[in-house]
Design a protein around this motif. Structure first.
Motif, PDB file in Angstrom:
ATOM      1  N   LEU A 164     -19.808   2.988 -26.350  1.00 23.02           N
ATOM      2  CA  LEU A 164     -18.948   4.193 -25.665  1.00 23.02           C
ATOM      3  C   LEU A 164     -19.533   5.463 -25.883  1.00 23.02           C
ATOM      4  CD1 LEU A 164     -15.374   2.954 -26.613  1.00 23.02           C
ATOM      5  CD2 LEU A 164     -16.341   3.087 -24.358  1.00 23.02           C
ATOM      6  N   ALA A 165     -20.118   5.712 -27.124  1.00 24.09           N
ATOM      7  CA  ALA A 165     -20.602   6.876 -27.266  1.00 24.09           C
ATOM      8  C   ALA A 165     -21.697   7.240 -26.535  1.00 24.09           C
ATOM      9  CB  ALA A 165     -21.144   6.781 -28.717  1.00 24.09           C
ATOM     10  N   GLN A 166     -22.615   6.252 -25.793  1.00 25.89           N
ATOM     11  CA  GLN A 166     -23.702   6.644 -25.064  1.00 25.89           C
ATOM     12  C   GLN A 166     -22.960   6.810 -23.533  1.00 25.89           C
ATOM     13  OE1 GLN A 166     -26.997   3.867 -25.486  1.00 25.89           O
ATOM     14  NE2 GLN A 166     -26.023   3.194 -27.287  1.00 25.89           N
ATOM     15  N   MET A 167     -21.944   6.184 -23.215  1.00 27.25           N
ATOM     16  CA  MET A 167     -21.368   6.100 -21.914  1.00 27.25           C
ATOM     17  C   MET A 167     -20.616   7.377 -21.817  1.00 27.25           C
ATOM     18  SD  MET A 167     -18.474   3.502 -20.330  1.00 27.25           S
ATOM     19  CE  MET A 167     -17.305   4.097 -21.071  1.00 27.25           C
ATOM     20  N   PRO A 222     -20.702  10.916 -22.525  1.00 29.12           N
ATOM     21  CA  PRO A 222     -21.254  12.035 -22.011  1.00 29.12           C
ATOM     22  C   PRO A 222     -21.743  12.029 -20.445  1.00 29.12           C
ATOM     23  CG  PRO A 222     -22.480  11.292 -23.979  1.00 29.12           C
ATOM     24  CD  PRO A 222     -21.550  10.313 -23.521  1.00 29.12           C
ATOM     25  N   GLU A 223     -22.105  10.700 -20.019  1.00 32.31           N
ATOM     26  CA  GLU A 223     -22.381  10.602 -18.511  1.00 32.31           C
ATOM     27  C   GLU A 223     -21.073  10.565 -17.816  1.00 32.31           C
ATOM     28  OE1 GLU A 223     -25.211   7.806 -17.419  1.00 32.31           O
ATOM     29  OE2 GLU A 223     -26.071   7.589 -19.423  1.00 32.31           O
ATOM     30  N   ILE A 224     -19.990  10.168 -18.293  1.00 31.94           N
ATOM     31  CA  ILE A 224     -18.766   9.952 -17.595  1.00 31.94           C
ATOM     32  C   ILE A 224     -18.061  11.303 -17.405  1.00 31.94           C
ATOM     33  CG2 ILE A 224     -16.389   9.157 -17.558  1.00 31.94           C
ATOM     34  CD1 ILE A 224     -17.148   6.480 -18.569  1.00 31.94           C
ATOM     35  N   LYS A 225     -18.378  12.094 -18.579  1.00 33.59           N
ATOM     36  CA  LYS A 225     -17.637  13.432 -18.601  1.00 33.59           C
ATOM     37  C   LYS A 225     -18.643  14.455 -17.585  1.00 33.59           C
ATOM     38  CE  LYS A 225     -16.992  17.389 -21.715  1.00 33.59           C
ATOM     39  NZ  LYS A 225     -16.962  17.811 -23.238  1.00 33.59           N
ATOM     40  N   GLN A 226     -19.822  14.157 -17.460  1.00 36.71           N
ATOM     41  CA  GLN A 226     -20.568  14.861 -16.381  1.00 36.71           C
ATOM     42  C   GLN A 226     -20.246  14.427 -14.817  1.00 36.71           C
ATOM     43  OE1 GLN A 226     -24.634  15.081 -17.427  1.00 36.71           O
ATOM     44  NE2 GLN A 226     -25.254  16.181 -15.158  1.00 36.71           N
ATOM     45  N   GLU A 227     -20.214  13.189 -14.627  1.00 39.08           N
ATOM     46  CA  GLU A 227     -20.222  12.722 -13.360  1.00 39.08           C
ATOM     47  C   GLU A 227     -18.499  12.761 -12.737  1.00 39.08           C
ATOM     48  OE1 GLU A 227     -22.851  10.070 -11.797  1.00 39.08           O
ATOM     49  OE2 GLU A 227     -24.380  10.654 -13.436  1.00 39.08           O
ATOM     50  N   TYR A 228     -17.809  12.205 -13.693  1.00 43.27           N
ATOM     51  CA  TYR A 228     -16.255  11.687 -13.492  1.00 43.27           C
ATOM     52  C   TYR A 228     -15.492  12.305 -14.412  1.00 43.27           C
ATOM     53  CZ  TYR A 228     -19.276   8.187 -10.831  1.00 43.27           C
ATOM     54  OH  TYR A 228     -20.354   7.768 -10.222  1.00 43.27           O
ATOM     55  N   PRO A 229     -15.209  13.652 -14.627  1.00 40.96           N
ATOM     56  CA  PRO A 229     -14.598  14.266 -15.667  1.00 40.96           C
ATOM     57  C   PRO A 229     -13.150  13.769 -15.526  1.00 40.96           C
ATOM     58  CG  PRO A 229     -14.988  15.771 -13.621  1.00 40.96           C
ATOM     59  CD  PRO A 229     -15.706  14.434 -13.548  1.00 40.96           C
ATOM     60  N   ASP A 281     -11.966  10.814 -15.185  1.00 43.11           N
ATOM     61  CA  ASP A 281     -11.984   9.701 -15.852  1.00 43.11           C
ATOM     62  C   ASP A 281     -12.067   9.822 -17.534  1.00 43.11           C
ATOM     63  OD1 ASP A 281     -11.014   7.890 -13.992  1.00 43.11           O
ATOM     64  OD2 ASP A 281     -12.935   7.808 -12.937  1.00 43.11           O
ATOM     65  N   TYR A 282     -12.723  10.968 -17.857  1.00 42.88           N
ATOM     66  CA  TYR A 282     -13.382  10.874 -19.195  1.00 42.88           C
ATOM     67  C   TYR A 282     -12.164  11.122 -20.163  1.00 42.88           C
ATOM     68  CZ  TYR A 282     -15.428  13.325 -23.262  1.00 42.88           C
ATOM     69  OH  TYR A 282     -15.728  13.575 -24.568  1.00 42.88           O
ATOM     70  N   THR A 283     -11.050  11.827 -20.030  1.00 37.12           N
ATOM     71  CA  THR A 283      -9.964  11.826 -21.054  1.00 37.12           C
ATOM     72  C   THR A 283      -9.540  10.676 -21.457  1.00 37.12           C
ATOM     73  OG1 THR A 283      -9.282  14.052 -20.238  1.00 37.12           O
ATOM     74  CG2 THR A 283      -7.805  12.879 -21.656  1.00 37.12           C
ATOM     75  N   ILE A 284      -9.077   9.498 -20.379  1.00 38.86           N
ATOM     76  CA  ILE A 284      -8.760   8.361 -20.586  1.00 38.86           C
ATOM     77  C   ILE A 284      -9.570   7.512 -21.759  1.00 38.86           C
ATOM     78  CG2 ILE A 284      -8.252   5.989 -19.493  1.00 38.86           C
ATOM     79  CD1 ILE A 284      -7.414   7.624 -17.279  1.00 38.86           C
ATOM     80  N   TRP A 285     -11.020   7.753 -21.335  1.00 42.44           N
ATOM     81  CA  TRP A 285     -11.869   6.817 -22.300  1.00 42.44           C
ATOM     82  C   TRP A 285     -12.316   7.384 -23.583  1.00 42.44           C
ATOM     83  CZ3 TRP A 285     -12.929   2.061 -21.216  1.00 42.44           C
ATOM     84  CH2 TRP A 285     -12.848   1.522 -19.832  1.00 42.44           C
ATOM     85  N   GLU A 286     -11.992   8.694 -23.540  1.00 47.62           N
ATOM     86  CA  GLU A 286     -12.355   9.455 -25.050  1.00 47.62           C
ATOM     87  C   GLU A 286     -11.194   9.061 -25.782  1.00 47.62           C
ATOM     88  OE1 GLU A 286     -13.214  13.981 -26.675  1.00 47.62           O
ATOM     89  OE2 GLU A 286     -11.725  13.753 -25.111  1.00 47.62           O
ATOM     90  N   PHE A 292     -20.681   1.803 -14.973  1.00 49.57           N
ATOM     91  CA  PHE A 292     -21.012   2.227 -16.243  1.00 49.57           C
ATOM     92  C   PHE A 292     -20.807   1.235 -17.532  1.00 49.57           C
ATOM     93  CE2 PHE A 292     -21.448   6.794 -14.467  1.00 49.57           C
ATOM     94  CZ  PHE A 292     -22.547   7.057 -14.930  1.00 49.57           C
ATOM     95  N   LEU A 293     -19.364   0.926 -17.294  1.00 46.85           N
ATOM     96  CA  LEU A 293     -18.978   0.041 -18.372  1.00 46.85           C
ATOM     97  C   LEU A 293     -19.926  -1.391 -18.349  1.00 46.85           C
ATOM     98  CD1 LEU A 293     -14.970   0.243 -17.333  1.00 46.85           C
ATOM     99  CD2 LEU A 293     -16.358   1.311 -19.489  1.00 46.85           C
ATOM    100  N   SER A 294     -20.275  -1.666 -17.302  1.00 46.43           N
ATOM    101  CA  SER A 294     -21.172  -2.953 -17.270  1.00 46.43           C
ATOM    102  C   SER A 294     -22.412  -2.887 -17.931  1.00 46.43           C
ATOM    103  CB  SER A 294     -21.195  -3.586 -15.790  1.00 46.43           C
ATOM    104  OG  SER A 294     -20.079  -3.992 -15.299  1.00 46.43           O
ATOM    105  N   ARG A 295     -23.061  -1.644 -17.417  1.00 42.50           N
ATOM    106  CA  ARG A 295     -24.413  -1.163 -17.898  1.00 42.50           C
ATOM    107  C   ARG A 295     -24.487  -1.221 -19.463  1.00 42.50           C
ATOM    108  NH1 ARG A 295     -27.143   4.062 -15.616  1.00 42.50           N
ATOM    109  NH2 ARG A 295     -25.873   5.105 -17.365  1.00 42.50           N
TER     110      ARG A 295
END
Length: 381
Positions: free
Chosen positions: A121-124, A126-133, A135-140, A166-169
């Motif tokens: 999750l720590a790797q995923m 930053p990329e979600i925050k940049q591309e899909y803001p 959804d970021y709050t939910i996953w954080e 992203f979750l699968s990768r």
């Protein structure tokens, strides 16, 4: 005197003698016949008063828990005591930890997997925050709630297909469901009581090693006792399902009560009986031990306008003696039911009839008899 005259004279003399004897006997008066008097028989009787009779079905059975449970291990490990000692005869309450299997290794596995999940999750994030803001709050929030001392929260749902990629990768799905599987396995290390009960048998003790499939012990549910009673097939049809059943044991001064729960469908071929199941009232469940043998008094259906007489006073299964005008009368009646030493008659007797209630021998209908009338209180039903 010639020869023929000598023969005729004796014959004439004998004939005259015979006639004389006949005349003398016919002149004698015949003796008077003695009149036979039959002495009336004194018999025990009752005066019939028809009433509604409540029947009673008797049975003998055993108190059993409707939920005996074997504690079977689904994992390997060493047994450790729970909230109290795990010994036969001890009682426990709903929610108590009865016993557990060493859980240190499985907990380490779970925390190791949680560490991998947090790394993914720590790797995923930053990329979600940049591309899909959006959804970021939910996953954080999901990341922050991961704790090593509690189960994982439910994985957030998303309809965004690219977030799913992203979750699968980053193998978030794989790691998450692996942890949930380990959490289920962890639960199998604990044996919590689902009811108030008692320990019947212990096959393993604290410190023993158990393997998958081993039976650790056996417990019974004290919240759900029932009594199994064998009843004859004929009696089953007489049971009144609505009435309270009384149970007792000669060794105990108390009586218990219950109600009919169900009737078994299998007939015992040896005894021709059916098993009925009686549930105990809640107030008595803690007062009666599991395995106790009890006598059951089961209220039966009511026979209307009937009269009870001793079974011995019934002849050929359907006849009784009455006294009418000082003489015995042999009358056909209908026996509705035999119960213990009594027969319940529902047809053939009328109010005021004088019925014989003792066994008669060597008598016949029409013989004179004198009633010795009993009252109902003079005999026990």
């Amino acid at each position: 005197m010639n020869k023929s005259t000598k023969i005729i004279i004796p014959i004439i003399i004998v004939a005259i003698g015979a006639i004389s004897m006949f005349v003398l006997f016919s002149m004698k008066e015949a003796p008077a016949k003695r009149e036979v008097h039959v002495k009336p028989k004194i018999v025990t009787t009752e005066v019939v008063q028809l009433t509604n009779i409540e029947t009673l079905v008797s049975g003998y059975g055993k108190v059993k828990s409707s939920q005996p449970i074997d504690l079977v291990s689904e994992v390997n490990g060493t047994l450790i005591s729970g909230d109290s000692d795990f010994k036969p005869g001890l009682s426990f309450n709903r929610g108590d930890l009865l016993i557990k299997i060493d859980d240190r290794q499985i907990k380490l596995k779970i925390n190791s997997q949680k560490s991998e999940l947090m790394s993914a999750l720590a790797q995923m994030l930053p990329e979600i925050k940049q591309e899909y803001p959006d959804d970021y709050t939910i996953w954080e929030e999901f990341f922050k709630n991961i704790k090593f001392d509690k189960n994982l929260d439910r994985l957030p749902e998303t309809n965004n297909e690219k977030v799913k990629l992203f979750l699968s990768r980053f193998k978030v799905y794989q790691i998450y469901f692996g942890i949930k599987d380990l959490e289920i396995e962890l639960e199998k290390h604990y044996f919590y009581a689902l009811f108030d009960g008692s320990i019947l048998r212990c096959n393993k003790r604290e410190g023993s090693n158990v393997r998958m499939g081993n039976i650790i012990g056996n417990v019974v549910n004290l919240e759900d006792y029932e009594v199994e009673v064998s009843v004859s097939i004929d009696d089953v049809n007489w049971i009144n399902n609505e009435k309270i059943i009384t149970l007792n044991n000669k060794e105990f001064a108390n009586k218990w009560s219950g109600k009919l729960e169900r009737i078994g469908s299998a007939i015992d071929s040896r005894t021709q009986t059916l098993t009925i199941y009686i549930s105990l009232d809640d107030n008595f469940k803690s007062m009666i031990p599991e395995g106790l043998f009890v006598d059951a008094e089961i209220p039966g259906k009511i026979i209307e306008s009937a009269y009870a007489i001793p079974r011995k006073a019934v002849y050929n299964e359907s006849y009784v003696y009455l006294i009418d005008n000082g003489k015995l009368e042999f009358r056909k009646v209908n026996i509705a039911r035999y119960e213990n030493s009594y027969a319940y008659i529902d047809n053939g007797l009328n109010d005021g009839d004088t019925v014989v209630v003792e066994l008669l021998q060597g008598v016949a209908s029409g013989m004179p008899a004198i009633p010795s009338i009993n009252t109902r209180s003079e005999r026990s039903m």
